[in-house]
Write a protein that holds these residues in place. Structure first.
Motif, PDB file in Angstrom:
ATOM      1  N   VAL A 123       5.953   9.377   2.950  1.00 30.63           N
ATOM      2  CA  VAL A 123       4.980   8.770   1.788  1.00 30.63           C
ATOM      3  C   VAL A 123       4.197  10.035   1.655  1.00 30.63           C
ATOM      4  O   VAL A 123       3.538  10.515   2.634  1.00 30.63           O
ATOM      5  CB  VAL A 123       4.583   7.367   2.269  1.00 30.63           C
ATOM      6  CG1 VAL A 123       5.737   6.355   2.345  1.00 30.63           C
ATOM      7  CG2 VAL A 123       3.734   7.131   3.244  1.00 30.63           C
ATOM      8  N   SER A 124       3.561   9.711   0.275  1.00 26.91           N
ATOM      9  CA  SER A 124       2.514  10.540  -0.095  1.00 26.91           C
ATOM     10  C   SER A 124       1.883   9.880  -1.604  1.00 26.91           C
ATOM     11  O   SER A 124       2.837   9.080  -2.075  1.00 26.91           O
ATOM     12  CB  SER A 124       2.789  11.842  -0.247  1.00 26.91           C
ATOM     13  OG  SER A 124       1.674  12.696  -0.514  1.00 26.91           O
ATOM     14  N   GLY A 125       0.740  10.314  -1.940  1.00 22.78           N
ATOM     15  CA  GLY A 125       0.382   9.910  -3.538  1.00 22.78           C
ATOM     16  C   GLY A 125      -0.686   9.121  -3.491  1.00 22.78           C
ATOM     17  O   GLY A 125      -1.258   9.086  -4.417  1.00 22.78           O
ATOM     18  N   GLU A 156      -3.698  -6.546  -1.056  1.00 22.93           N
ATOM     19  CA  GLU A 156      -4.263  -5.249  -1.530  1.00 22.93           C
ATOM     20  C   GLU A 156      -5.672  -5.386  -2.099  1.00 22.93           C
ATOM     21  O   GLU A 156      -5.828  -6.502  -2.623  1.00 22.93           O
ATOM     22  CB  GLU A 156      -3.206  -4.404  -2.634  1.00 22.93           C
ATOM     23  CG  GLU A 156      -2.821  -5.573  -3.663  1.00 22.93           C
ATOM     24  CD  GLU A 156      -1.833  -4.567  -4.753  1.00 22.93           C
ATOM     25  OE1 GLU A 156      -1.520  -3.269  -4.249  1.00 22.93           O
ATOM     26  OE2 GLU A 156      -1.206  -5.072  -5.613  1.00 22.93           O
ATOM     27  N   VAL A 157      -6.305  -4.208  -2.212  1.00 21.31           N
ATOM     28  CA  VAL A 157      -7.725  -4.485  -2.783  1.00 21.31           C
ATOM     29  C   VAL A 157      -8.138  -3.381  -3.374  1.00 21.31           C
ATOM     30  O   VAL A 157      -7.642  -2.287  -3.034  1.00 21.31           O
ATOM     31  CB  VAL A 157      -8.699  -4.943  -1.613  1.00 21.31           C
ATOM     32  CG1 VAL A 157      -8.728  -3.941  -0.475  1.00 21.31           C
ATOM     33  CG2 VAL A 157     -10.147  -5.039  -2.043  1.00 21.31           C
ATOM     34  N   ALA A 214       8.997   8.350  -0.590  1.00 21.91           N
ATOM     35  CA  ALA A 214       8.472   7.026  -1.313  1.00 21.91           C
ATOM     36  C   ALA A 214       6.855   7.272  -1.437  1.00 21.91           C
ATOM     37  O   ALA A 214       6.398   8.063  -0.905  1.00 21.91           O
ATOM     38  CB  ALA A 214       8.521   5.807  -0.859  1.00 21.91           C
ATOM     39  N   VAL A 215       6.188   6.359  -2.397  1.00 18.99           N
ATOM     40  CA  VAL A 215       4.734   6.171  -2.375  1.00 18.99           C
ATOM     41  C   VAL A 215       4.272   4.860  -1.446  1.00 18.99           C
ATOM     42  O   VAL A 215       5.276   4.058  -1.514  1.00 18.99           O
ATOM     43  CB  VAL A 215       4.257   6.099  -3.847  1.00 18.99           C
ATOM     44  CG1 VAL A 215       4.726   7.615  -4.376  1.00 18.99           C
ATOM     45  CG2 VAL A 215       5.205   5.280  -4.479  1.00 18.99           C
ATOM     46  N   PRO A 216       3.362   4.921  -1.012  1.00 22.35           N
ATOM     47  CA  PRO A 216       2.672   3.629  -0.267  1.00 22.35           C
ATOM     48  C   PRO A 216       3.206   2.486  -0.861  1.00 22.35           C
ATOM     49  O   PRO A 216       3.449   1.544   0.041  1.00 22.35           O
ATOM     50  CB  PRO A 216       1.466   4.044  -0.038  1.00 22.35           C
ATOM     51  CG  PRO A 216       1.135   5.446   0.026  1.00 22.35           C
ATOM     52  CD  PRO A 216       2.131   5.756  -1.096  1.00 22.35           C
ATOM     53  N   VAL A 217       2.949   2.207  -2.101  1.00 19.61           N
ATOM     54  CA  VAL A 217       2.916   0.950  -2.744  1.00 19.61           C
ATOM     55  C   VAL A 217       4.449   0.450  -2.565  1.00 19.61           C
ATOM     56  O   VAL A 217       4.724  -0.659  -2.416  1.00 19.61           O
ATOM     57  CB  VAL A 217       2.276   0.819  -4.061  1.00 19.61           C
ATOM     58  CG1 VAL A 217       3.406   1.444  -5.117  1.00 19.61           C
ATOM     59  CG2 VAL A 217       2.427  -0.864  -4.824  1.00 19.61           C
ATOM     60  N   MET A 218       5.450   1.478  -2.370  1.00 25.03           N
ATOM     61  CA  MET A 218       6.910   1.216  -2.320  1.00 25.03           C
ATOM     62  C   MET A 218       7.209   0.384  -0.738  1.00 25.03           C
ATOM     63  O   MET A 218       8.046  -0.443  -0.652  1.00 25.03           O
ATOM     64  CB  MET A 218       7.805   2.296  -2.324  1.00 25.03           C
ATOM     65  CG  MET A 218       7.630   2.519  -3.953  1.00 25.03           C
ATOM     66  SD  MET A 218       8.803   4.205  -4.065  1.00 25.03           S
ATOM     67  CE  MET A 218       8.599   4.376  -6.081  1.00 25.03           C
ATOM     68  N   LEU A 219       6.521   0.866   0.106  1.00 25.27           N
ATOM     69  CA  LEU A 219       6.549   0.418   1.631  1.00 25.27           C
ATOM     70  C   LEU A 219       5.928  -1.015   1.606  1.00 25.27           C
ATOM     71  O   LEU A 219       6.489  -1.915   2.039  1.00 25.27           O
ATOM     72  CB  LEU A 219       5.794   1.264   2.506  1.00 25.27           C
ATOM     73  CG  LEU A 219       6.276   2.888   2.631  1.00 25.27           C
ATOM     74  CD1 LEU A 219       5.624   3.511   3.873  1.00 25.27           C
ATOM     75  CD2 LEU A 219       7.889   2.790   2.615  1.00 25.27           C
ATOM     76  N   THR A 229       3.070   6.051 -10.783  1.00 23.93           N
ATOM     77  CA  THR A 229       3.298   6.687  -9.330  1.00 23.93           C
ATOM     78  C   THR A 229       2.416   5.756  -8.126  1.00 23.93           C
ATOM     79  O   THR A 229       2.444   6.198  -7.189  1.00 23.93           O
ATOM     80  CB  THR A 229       2.750   8.110  -9.275  1.00 23.93           C
ATOM     81  OG1 THR A 229       1.309   7.886  -9.557  1.00 23.93           O
ATOM     82  CG2 THR A 229       3.192   8.859 -10.349  1.00 23.93           C
ATOM     83  N   GLY A 230       2.080   4.749  -8.574  1.00 25.17           N
ATOM     84  CA  GLY A 230       1.723   3.614  -7.535  1.00 25.17           C
ATOM     85  C   GLY A 230      -0.107   3.707  -7.474  1.00 25.17           C
ATOM     86  O   GLY A 230      -0.604   2.963  -6.690  1.00 25.17           O
TER      87      GLY A 230
END
Length: 492
Positions: free
Chosen positions: A290-292, A424-425, A267-272, A484-485
């Motif tokens: 995760v990556s990206g 998030e920021v 996954a990509v971090p925003v999904m977590l 891709t987030g």
């Protein structure tokens, strides 16, 4: 030393278990004949485990034998030549795997296109990449209406069904994959991915991220993205069952993980971050890789508190492949670290900037001559601690100058992301008549939380230098992101 490392890693991950001698012989013969690209990896998996489920998506499931048959038939039916470029505008599905592997089997180059691009951007990509054909999901038909050679979902199926036989002979020229850069600024560039020359690249990753042969892997990251594509390559090499869904929806993802007893998530971090909003958690994961983009402050710890010690964070780029990998132990001890370089990778810090050397550096951008690179700069600033762990301090081009002071917004982002009210920021530089530039902080709060602009400034003032205090504090419902987030800072 490399041979010993490869053998021990493959043994630990279940790739050297005894099997039917005939199938094992065919497996390695397939790699010898077709190489370690997508066509070869699929063939070795089908030779060893033909009846294992290769892919499950929203509509169907295919065994490795069936995926090989369908992708080979598509390769035979495609009206393109070796070396041609074929665009793929598809969401995660079995049909995308068929198309991607079929194009590679033909010897053509697959260009992976971001599904979030507009019709105008797609026209530019078609022209800049010199596409000979475009394979696309039906939902994108209107966006690609002006392109003369387009192949929709129904046509893909017709080509497969009408082919008298599958392509069984390796092309004179192996098909390559071209991944488009993220395109957060300007038109995305096409980066030519190298084809692995052996087992070493795979072992470098699975040594640190403990994925095993026969794993059930949910690839939630888009397959057109470097990390989603890498997850697919690894899964094929491991003869894994790949679980795909066209769209990411947090609650549905948790249901899918449980339904198919998934053991690994890509996954990509925003999904977590979105998974943390779901009331139920699936505890069957061994690996969540995760990556990206960077992990937001505190997310690693919160995720592992809920899902277990399963989180692995790979820091890399389209051009560099991987740079470092953080394990659960790394993230517990230092949640903001990008981890350590895996086997065969060397990281150096030159004038504060991160440079990397490994065996999978990109071969250059399309439109440029291929080149053998030994070192690539990531465009990020970073440092190493006394334990050899890497930290990413921000993008080189993110630095702003305010009143003569150099400021890196990432430092302010990390500080604000640690506030319990903040979901998030993103901090960016904006023009200022007096100081040249000033900081503007854009925050999304957790549901039900309250925070005012002056409290944000006070928090920064107490912890960082005065010139790091954001003059502008803007509260948003969400940050603008690409498919891709990654946060689109230009839109802020």
């Amino acid at each position: 030393m490399d041979a010993l490392f490869i053998a021990s890693t493959m043994a630990r991950r279940g790739l050297l278990t005894p099997g039917n001698p005939v199938r094992v012989a065919r497996q390695f013969a397939s790699l010898g004949r077709w190489g370690f690209g997508l066509a070869g990896e699929l063939r070795q998996a089908a030779a060893r485990s033909p009846q294992r489920i290769a892919v499950i998506d929203d509509e169907r499931q295919l065994t490795y034998a069936e995926l090989l048959e369908r992708s080979s038939r598509l390769a035979a039916a495609l009206s393109v030549d070796a070396g041609d470029r074929v665009g793929l505008l598809c969401r995660n599905s079995a049909r995308m795997l068929e198309a991607l592997i079929g194009v590679a089997t033909r010897g053509a180059d697959a260009v992976l296109i971001n599904t979030g691009l507009s019709a105008h951007q797609l026209e530019q990509i078609v022209e800049s990449q010199g596409l000979a054909a475009l394979i696309h999901d039906d939902e994108f038909t209107d966006r690609v209406a002006t392109f003369p050679i387009r192949i929709g979902e129904k046509r893909v199926d017709e080509l497969i069904e009408s082919a008298p036989a599958g392509l069984a002979t390796p092309p004179e020229r192996p098909g390559r994959t071209i991944v488009l850069t993220s395109g957060t600024t300007g038109l995305p560039k096409g980066a030519r991915r190298p084809t692995p020359g052996g087992f070493s690249p795979l072992c470098s990753v699975i040594d640190r991220i403990p994925l095993r042969a026969g794993e059930r892997v949910m690839i939630a990251a888009p397959l057109f993205h470097t990390w989603g594509y890498a997850g697919m390559q690894i899964a094929l090499a491991l003869r894994a069952t790949i679980v795909l869904r066209r769209r990411f929806e947090p609650a549905a993802l948790v249901t899918t993980l449980a339904e198919h007893q998934v053991t690994a998530l890509v996954a990509v971090p925003v999904m977590l971050q979105n998974l943390m909003d779901v009331s139920t958690a699936y505890r069957g994961l061994r690996v969540a890789a995760v990556s990206g983009s960077a992990l937001p402050g505190g997310l690693a710890t919160r995720f592992m508190d809920r899902y277990g010690e399963v989180l692995y964070n790979l820091y890399g780029s389209t051009e560099a492949s991987w740079v470092s990998i953080a394990t659960p132990a790394d993230l517990r001890e230092a949640p903001s670290t990008a981890g350590r370089p895996p086997h065969g990778t060397r990281v150096t810090i030159v004038d504060g900037q991160i440079h990397v050397s490994n065996g999978m550096l990109f071969e250059g951008y399309t439109g440029q001559d291929a080149a053998t690179r030994t070192v690539v700069g990531t465009g990020d600033l970073g440092h190493l601690d006394d334990k050899g762990r890497l930290y990413v301090d921000g993008r080189v081009d993110d630095m702003i100058v305010s009143g003569g002071e150099n400021i890196f917004p990432g430092e302010v982002e990390d500080l604000l992301a640690a506030l319990p009210q903040v979901r998030e920021v993103a901090v960016v530089g904006v023009p200022d008549d007096e100081w040249g530039q000033r900081l503007a902080a854009h925050l999304v709060l957790n549901p039900g939380e309250r925070l005012d602009a002056e409290a944000v400034r006070d928090h920064v003032r107490r912890n960082l230098a005065r010139f790091c205090v954001p003059r502008d504090v803007i509260f948003l419902d969400e940050l603008p992101r690409n498919a891709t987030g990654k946060v689109l800072k230009r839109e802020l």
